[in-house]
Design a protein around this motif. Structure first.
Motif, PDB file in Angstrom:
ATOM      1  N   LEU A 156       0.824  -1.203   0.000  1.00 14.91           N
ATOM      2  CA  LEU A 156       0.000   0.000   0.000  1.00 14.91           C
ATOM      3  C   LEU A 156       0.859   1.255   0.000  1.00 14.91           C
ATOM      4  CD1 LEU A 156      -2.840  -0.983   2.510  1.00 14.91           C
ATOM      5  CD2 LEU A 156      -3.043  -0.677   0.034  1.00 14.91           C
ATOM      6  N   ASP A 157       1.933   1.212   0.782  1.00 12.86           N
ATOM      7  CA  ASP A 157       2.835   2.363   0.803  1.00 12.86           C
ATOM      8  C   ASP A 157       3.429   2.604  -0.584  1.00 12.86           C
ATOM      9  OD1 ASP A 157       2.311   2.632   3.467  1.00 12.86           O
ATOM     10  OD2 ASP A 157       4.137   1.611   4.146  1.00 12.86           O
ATOM     11  N   ARG A 158       3.820   1.477  -1.235  1.00 10.05           N
ATOM     12  CA  ARG A 158       4.381   1.607  -2.576  1.00 10.05           C
ATOM     13  C   ARG A 158       3.314   2.086  -3.556  1.00 10.05           C
ATOM     14  NH1 ARG A 158       6.380  -2.921  -2.609  1.00 10.05           N
ATOM     15  NH2 ARG A 158       4.884  -4.109  -3.839  1.00 10.05           N
ATOM     16  N   TYR A 159       2.080   1.564  -3.384  1.00  6.53           N
ATOM     17  CA  TYR A 159       0.956   1.964  -4.238  1.00  6.53           C
ATOM     18  C   TYR A 159       0.694   3.463  -4.095  1.00  6.53           C
ATOM     19  CZ  TYR A 159      -3.940   2.477  -5.636  1.00  6.53           C
ATOM     20  OH  TYR A 159      -5.111   2.901  -6.204  1.00  6.53           O
ATOM     21  N   ASN A 160       0.601   3.931  -2.851  1.00  6.76           N
ATOM     22  CA  ASN A 160       0.320   5.350  -2.601  1.00  6.76           C
ATOM     23  C   ASN A 160       1.447   6.240  -3.107  1.00  6.76           C
ATOM     24  OD1 ASN A 160      -2.141   4.819  -1.390  1.00  6.76           O
ATOM     25  ND2 ASN A 160      -1.224   4.534   0.631  1.00  6.76           N
ATOM     26  N   ALA A 161       2.660   5.665  -3.160  1.00  6.42           N
ATOM     27  CA  ALA A 161       3.788   6.448  -3.643  1.00  6.42           C
ATOM     28  C   ALA A 161       3.762   6.579  -5.164  1.00  6.42           C
ATOM     29  CB  ALA A 161       5.100   5.802  -3.211  1.00  6.42           C
ATOM     30  N   ASN A 165      -4.776   7.902  -7.788  1.00  2.00           N
ATOM     31  CA  ASN A 165      -5.980   7.073  -7.803  1.00  2.00           C
ATOM     32  C   ASN A 165      -5.955   6.188  -9.040  1.00  2.00           C
ATOM     33  OD1 ASN A 165      -7.358   8.528 -10.050  1.00  2.00           O
ATOM     34  ND2 ASN A 165      -7.402  10.206  -8.545  1.00  2.00           N
ATOM     35  N   SER A 166      -6.753   5.119  -9.027  1.00  7.41           N
ATOM     36  CA  SER A 166      -6.825   4.207 -10.163  1.00  7.41           C
ATOM     37  C   SER A 166      -8.129   3.418 -10.071  1.00  7.41           C
ATOM     38  CB  SER A 166      -5.636   3.242 -10.179  1.00  7.41           C
ATOM     39  OG  SER A 166      -5.651   2.418  -9.032  1.00  7.41           O
ATOM     40  N   ALA A 186      -5.595   5.331 -14.486  1.00 10.07           N
ATOM     41  CA  ALA A 186      -4.634   5.528 -13.401  1.00 10.07           C
ATOM     42  C   ALA A 186      -4.091   6.954 -13.486  1.00 10.07           C
ATOM     43  CB  ALA A 186      -3.484   4.523 -13.498  1.00 10.07           C
ATOM     44  N   ARG A 187      -3.987   7.580 -12.350  1.00 11.28           N
ATOM     45  CA  ARG A 187      -3.445   8.946 -12.262  1.00 11.28           C
ATOM     46  C   ARG A 187      -2.184   8.885 -11.405  1.00 11.28           C
ATOM     47  NH1 ARG A 187      -5.741  14.137 -12.794  1.00 11.28           N
ATOM     48  NH2 ARG A 187      -4.688  15.755 -11.589  1.00 11.28           N
ATOM     49  N   PRO A 188      -1.023   9.189 -11.973  1.00 17.50           N
ATOM     50  CA  PRO A 188       0.218   9.096 -11.194  1.00 17.50           C
ATOM     51  C   PRO A 188       0.258  10.139 -10.087  1.00 17.50           C
ATOM     52  CG  PRO A 188       0.628  10.172 -13.292  1.00 17.50           C
ATOM     53  CD  PRO A 188      -0.792   9.691 -13.337  1.00 17.50           C
ATOM     54  N   ARG A 189       0.872   9.753  -8.988  1.00 18.08           N
ATOM     55  CA  ARG A 189       1.011  10.698  -7.882  1.00 18.08           C
ATOM     56  C   ARG A 189       1.950  11.841  -8.274  1.00 18.08           C
ATOM     57  NH1 ARG A 189      -0.212  11.208  -2.761  1.00 18.08           N
ATOM     58  NH2 ARG A 189      -1.330   9.232  -2.804  1.00 18.08           N
ATOM     59  N   VAL A 210      -1.425  -2.275 -23.448  1.00 20.89           N
ATOM     60  CA  VAL A 210      -2.299  -1.205 -23.938  1.00 20.89           C
ATOM     61  C   VAL A 210      -1.695   0.134 -23.518  1.00 20.89           C
ATOM     62  CG1 VAL A 210      -4.582  -0.160 -23.839  1.00 20.89           C
ATOM     63  CG2 VAL A 210      -4.348  -2.656 -23.794  1.00 20.89           C
ATOM     64  N   GLU A 211      -1.384   0.982 -24.504  1.00 22.81           N
ATOM     65  CA  GLU A 211      -0.812   2.289 -24.192  1.00 22.81           C
ATOM     66  C   GLU A 211      -1.902   3.212 -23.668  1.00 22.81           C
ATOM     67  OE1 GLU A 211       1.769   5.843 -26.353  1.00 22.81           O
ATOM     68  OE2 GLU A 211       1.632   3.844 -27.248  1.00 22.81           O
ATOM     69  N   GLY A 212      -1.633   3.864 -22.524  1.00 25.33           N
ATOM     70  CA  GLY A 212      -2.613   4.732 -21.913  1.00 25.33           C
ATOM     71  C   GLY A 212      -2.798   6.037 -22.678  1.00 25.33           C
ATOM     72  N   VAL A 213      -4.031   6.512 -22.698  1.00 18.10           N
ATOM     73  CA  VAL A 213      -4.353   7.794 -23.330  1.00 18.10           C
ATOM     74  C   VAL A 213      -4.499   8.845 -22.230  1.00 18.10           C
ATOM     75  CG1 VAL A 213      -6.019   9.048 -24.740  1.00 18.10           C
ATOM     76  CG2 VAL A 213      -5.521   6.634 -25.235  1.00 18.10           C
ATOM     77  N   GLU A 214      -3.751   9.947 -22.354  1.00 16.50           N
ATOM     78  CA  GLU A 214      -3.745  10.962 -21.294  1.00 16.50           C
ATOM     79  C   GLU A 214      -4.885  11.953 -21.477  1.00 16.50           C
ATOM     80  OE1 GLU A 214      -0.939  14.492 -19.399  1.00 16.50           O
ATOM     81  OE2 GLU A 214      -0.196  13.257 -21.058  1.00 16.50           O
ATOM     82  N   ASN A 215      -5.515  12.289 -20.372  1.00 14.63           N
ATOM     83  CA  ASN A 215      -6.540  13.335 -20.346  1.00 14.63           C
ATOM     84  C   ASN A 215      -6.478  13.985 -18.967  1.00 14.63           C
ATOM     85  OD1 ASN A 215      -8.695  15.039 -20.711  1.00 14.63           O
ATOM     86  ND2 ASN A 215     -10.261  13.430 -20.530  1.00 14.63           N
ATOM     87  N   ASP A 216      -5.966  15.215 -18.925  1.00 12.31           N
ATOM     88  CA  ASP A 216      -5.833  15.954 -17.675  1.00 12.31           C
ATOM     89  C   ASP A 216      -5.053  15.137 -16.643  1.00 12.31           C
ATOM     90  OD1 ASP A 216      -6.097  18.050 -15.907  1.00 12.31           O
ATOM     91  OD2 ASP A 216      -8.076  17.392 -15.183  1.00 12.31           O
ATOM     92  N   ARG A 217      -3.876  14.644 -17.072  1.00 13.54           N
ATOM     93  CA  ARG A 217      -2.931  13.900 -16.226  1.00 13.54           C
ATOM     94  C   ARG A 217      -3.445  12.537 -15.763  1.00 13.54           C
ATOM     95  NH1 ARG A 217       0.185  18.368 -12.404  1.00 13.54           N
ATOM     96  NH2 ARG A 217       0.760  19.799 -14.098  1.00 13.54           N
TER      97      ARG A 217
END
Length: 381
Positions: A156-161, A165-166, A186-189, A210-217
């Motif tokens: 969880l610590d690694r996830y939160n780092a 959110n995802s 998924a939104r990177p921290r 699957v390559e992610g498509v970005e929309n507002d980070r």
């Protein structure tokens, strides 16, 4: 066979649900569930009361082998019955003999009392041994839980780092091709301009990228994968230049189960075969059908055909006649599938037998539930 397995075996033979057995013992269904899964063991008074309800000896529940004291008990009870019958026939003829027989009966009762006390003492010792074993298992389990908790916390610590959110959502099912549509985001921290994101979908070792498509980070993607996969794992990888961070988003196990009703053989095959004559004791039996895994808002395909048959060493040897009836249970909706076993079928003790339920839905998909002597297996096609 464990204590819990013996309780479950005899409960099902009596046709009792966990809730009904719990009502007769004045305990909850969850308590019975924990007993049968060897998470806890019943108190001594519950053990004795349960033996009466299930029509077995309390000693059998703890120890499957018949003890010498059980044989002594049976012999003493038989002797008491014979003595009482002889006394009834002869008491009109000779009062003196009647007194002797009464004295003999009293002596037998004394012996039975001593045997009962000895048996109770043995039960208490066995019960204490079970408690000691359970205490040891609980200690080991607590240590394992502590280790797992620590590992989960680190994850969880690694996830939160890594992420802010995802989410992974099952968008829908294509039953005709046995596929499922997944969408993920998924939104990177920590966001870096030019960051790339790749979602990795692992279907039983086959990787789909699957390559992610970005929309507002926030990065999104979707994929269609096979419902027949035993395990589907979705991970996300954030790439910044030569550096990358990976984390798991979700793991599904046998997602296809959500698209079929659930079926339980009410009486296991082991409880229906006579060891003496090697044939079926119970000819008419039942399978429960209910929706255990299915979401209330989800509409699963209609089952259009069912087949129940017996196999010997994997080869079909007898088909069963079946009929459906509606019933009520704590899980709704529920239907009971009644089937009849062949009366004159002789079984070979050197062969492996299994009962098969094969259901086919409107799309031609199949689920096969196989009830072996001591195991249950489910196959999807």
């Amino acid at each position: 066979m464990t204590l819990g397995q013996r309780i479950q075996k005899k409960r099902k033979e009596k046709g009792l649900s966990q809730e009904k057995l719990g009502e007769q013992l004045n305990v909850s269904r969850q308590t019975v569930y924990k007993w049968e899964n060897d998470q806890t063991i019943p108190e001594l008074f519950n053990l004795i009361a349960m033996a009466e309800i299930l029509d077995v000896r309390a000693g059998w529940l703890i120890n499957e082998e018949e003890s010498e004291s059980d044989l002594q008990m049976h012999q003493l009870l038989k002797q008491m019955e014979e003595t009482g019958r002889a006394r009834s026939l002869q008491e009109k003829q000779n009062k003196k003999k009647r007194k002797i027989r009464i004295a003999a009966l009293a002596l037998i009762m004394t012996g039975i009392t001593i045997t009962l006390l000895t048996k109770i003492n043995q039960l208490e010792n066995s019960y204490q041994q079970l408690q000691n074993t359970l205490h040891t298992q609980n200690t080991v389990m607590q240590n394992q839980i502590s280790s797992i908790t620590s590992s989960v916390q680190q994850t969880l610590d690694r996830y939160n780092a890594v992420t802010l959110n995802s989410d992974v959502v099952v968008e829908g099912y294509d039953y005709a091709s046995n596929m499922v549509q997944l969408s993920f985001q998924a939104r990177p921290r920590t966001y870096v301009s030019g960051m790339k994101t790749v979602f990795h979908i692992d279907c039983d070792g086959e990787i789909i990228d699957v390559e992610g498509v970005e929309n507002d980070r926030t990065f999104t993607g979707n994929a269609q994968v096979s419902l027949l996969a035993q395990r589907i794992t979705v991970t996300v990888e954030f790439e910044t230049g030569e550096e990358s961070e990976i984390m798991q988003l979700v793991e599904y196990n046998e997602l296809i189960r959500n698209t079929f009703p659930c079926y339980d053989f009410l009486w296991p095959l082991t409880s229906c075969i006579s060891n003496d004559e090697k044939k079926f004791d119970d000819l008419e039996c039942m399978i429960h059908e209910y929706d255990m895994y299915v979401d209330e808002e989800m509409e699963i395909p209609e089952i259009v055909s069912m087949e129940v048959y017996l196999s010997e060493d994997g080869k079909k040897i007898a088909e069963y006649t079946c009929s459906k009836i509606h019933g009520e249970d704590d899980r709704n909706p529920i239907q009971n599938l009644i089937y009849s076993r062949p009366e004159d079928l002789k079984l070979n003790p050197d062969k492996e037998y299994a009962e098969h339920l094969v259901v086919t839905d409107e799309y031609g998909r199949q689920m096969e539930v196989i009830q072996y002597m001591d195991d249950v297996k489910t196959i999807f096609r």
